[in-house]
Design an enzyme around this catalytic site. Structure first.
Site: not given
Length: 367
Positions: A44, A46, A78, A156, A158, A164, A178, A190, A201
Site C-alpha cells: 500500500h 503508506e 498499514c 454522427a 445522418a 471524426w 481510459r 457502436t 493508446r
C-alpha cells in the site's frame, strides 16, 4: 497533502479492487518518502512511502489520502507499519468506508500515541476515489459517461459517419482517460457502426494500463472479427440467454469472455451488469456509447459523472443519432442537472464535466 493527492492520481486504473492511495512522509519540513498503492498484491501507499523514508520517518509526519487500514489482507496492516516506523503525526484526508477499516485505523494509531488529524484534502480525495467509495457502499462501480457530440447534440451524421466528431486533442484526452478506469463499455450498435478497438493508446506511454473492454450485446450481433475482440487488453461480451449458442462459442473462440445476464426491455439489464462488474473488482466503468446505451444509463439514474466533449460543428438532420436517447425526461423539472461543473478546452473542442443530479436525489459521495 497536495503531493499525496498527486501520488493518488498517478495510480488510478492500476490498483483495483484496492483504492489508489497516495502517501508522503515529511520530516523537519523536508519530503523524505512518497508512495502510491501498487497493483494488487503489492504494498500500500503508506508502506511504499515509509520504506523510502527509512529511519528518516521516525518523528515525522505522514500525509495520506485515505485512512490507513488496520487489517491483514494481501498485505500486513498499514497501521502497524506506521507505528513501527515511529511516525509522530498522521494527517489523512477521508475515512475509509470499508467495514474492516472505518475508523479502526485512526483508533489504533491514536491508542499507540500517534497524533491524528483528518480533513485536509477531503474534497480532492473524495473525487479521486469516487469509484472505490461507491463500490464499498453499494458493491457497484462508479459509472462515468463520455460522449463526443456536435453543437446540436449529434454523435454522427445522418448516414452514421462519426469519424471524426471531435479533434485530435480530444481523442488523445480520451485515450488518457481510459488508462485511469477499470472498464470501458459500449453497445453492440457502436461496434457495428464504428468497429472501435477501445484500447488506451495515449501518446508517449509505452505500455499503458488497458481497461477491461465490455460489449453489451443481448441479441448476439457482434462479429467474431470485431476489433474490440483483438489487441491489447481483455474483452467481456455480455449477452442474453436468447442469443445464439453458436454465436457465443464463436465470440469465445475469438478470445473474449462471454457473460450471460438477464434482460430488461430487450437489453442487458444494467443493474445486473453493474453488480457483475462490482463482483469482479471493477471500481470505475467508462460508458462511451452509443446513444441507446447512454439513454438506458440515464433513464435508470446510474450515471455518476459525465464528460461531454462538444465540437464546434453543426450536423443537423432529424435522423442523425443523438448523444443520449432512451425515454428521457418528460418534463424539464425531471431532467438531471450537472453539479460540480467544470469546462475545459481541448484544441477546438470543449469538454464539460460534472455530476448529474436528479430532483430529490441524494448528492452525497457514493450515492
Amino acid at each position: 497533502m497536495r503531493l499525496a493527492l498527486a501520488e493518488s492520481e498517478a495510480g488510478l486504473g492500476v490498483t483495483s479492487p484496492n483504492p489508489s492511495v497516495g502517501a508522503v512522509v515529511v520530516r523537519d519540513g523536508v519530503v523524505v518518502g512518497r508512495g502510491r498503492t501498487q497493483p494488487v498484491g503489492g504494498p500500500h501507499a503508506e508502506a511504499v512511502a515509509l520504506a523510502e523514508a527509512g529511519e528518516a520517518a521516525r518523528g515525522g509526519t505522514l500525509y495520506v489520502t485515505l485512512e490507513p487500514c488496520d487489517h491483514t489482507g494481501r498485505t500486513p496492516p498499514c497501521t502497524a507499519a506506521i507505528i513501527n516506523a515511529g511516525i509522530a503525526r498522521l494527517e489523512y484526508a477521508i475515512h475509509d468506508p470499508d467495514e474492516r477499516v472505518s475508523g479502526a485505523g485512526e483508533r489504533r494509531l491514536g491508542a499507540a500515541g500517534v497524533e491524528v488529524a483528518r480533513g485536509d484534502g477531503a474534497a480532492e480525495s473524495t473525487r479521486l476515489l469516487e469509484g472505490y467509495l461507491k463500490h464499498r457502499r453499494t458493491g457497484t462501480p462508479a459509472v462515468i459517461v463520455k460522449y463526443a457530440a456536435s453543437l446540436d447534440g449529434r454523435i454522427a451524421s445522418a448516414s452514421g459517419d462519426a469519424r471524426w466528431v471531435s479533434g485530435p486533442e480530444a481523442r488523445e484526452w480520451v485515450h488518457r482517460l481510459r488508462t485511469r478506469v477499470d472498464a470501458v463499455a459500449v453497445g453492440s450498435g457502436t461496434v457495428l457502426a464504428d468497429d472501435p478497438e477501445l484500447t488506451a493508446r495515449p501518446t508517449g506511454i509505452a505500455d499503458p494500463h488497458q481497461p477491461l473492454r465490455v460489449v453489451l450485446d443481448a441479441r448476439g450481433r457482434t462479429p467474431a472479427t470485431a476489433r474490440v475482440l483483438t489487441g491489447a487488453g481483455s474483452t467481456l461480451v455480455v449477452t442474453a440467454e436468447s442469443s445464439s449458442q453458436a454465436w457465443r462459442e464463436g465470440i469465445a473462440a475469438a478470445g473474449a469472455e462471454v457473460l450471460t445476464l438477464p434482460v430488461a426491455d430487450g437489453y442487458v439489464d444494467i443493474n445486473a451488469l453493474l453488480h457483475a462488474l462490482g463482483e469482479r473488482g471493477v471500481l470505475t466503468l467508462l460508458v462511451e456509447g452509443g446513444g441507446t446505451l447512454l439513454g438506458t444509463f440515464f433513464d435508470q439514474r446510474k450515471v455518476d459523472r459525465l464528460y461531454a466533449v462538444i465540437a464546434p460543428v453543426i450536423i443537423g438532420a432529424a435522423s442523425a443519432p443523438a448523444a443520449v436517447s432512451g425515454r428521457g425526461a418528460q418534463r424539464m423539472a425531471d431532467a438531471p442537472r450537472l453539479q460540480d461543473l467544470t469546462v475545459e478546452r481541448l484544441g477546438n473542442d470543449t469538454v464539460i464535466s460534472g455530476v448529474p443530479v436528479w430532483p430529490g436525489e441524494d448528492t452525497s459521495p457514493g450515492r
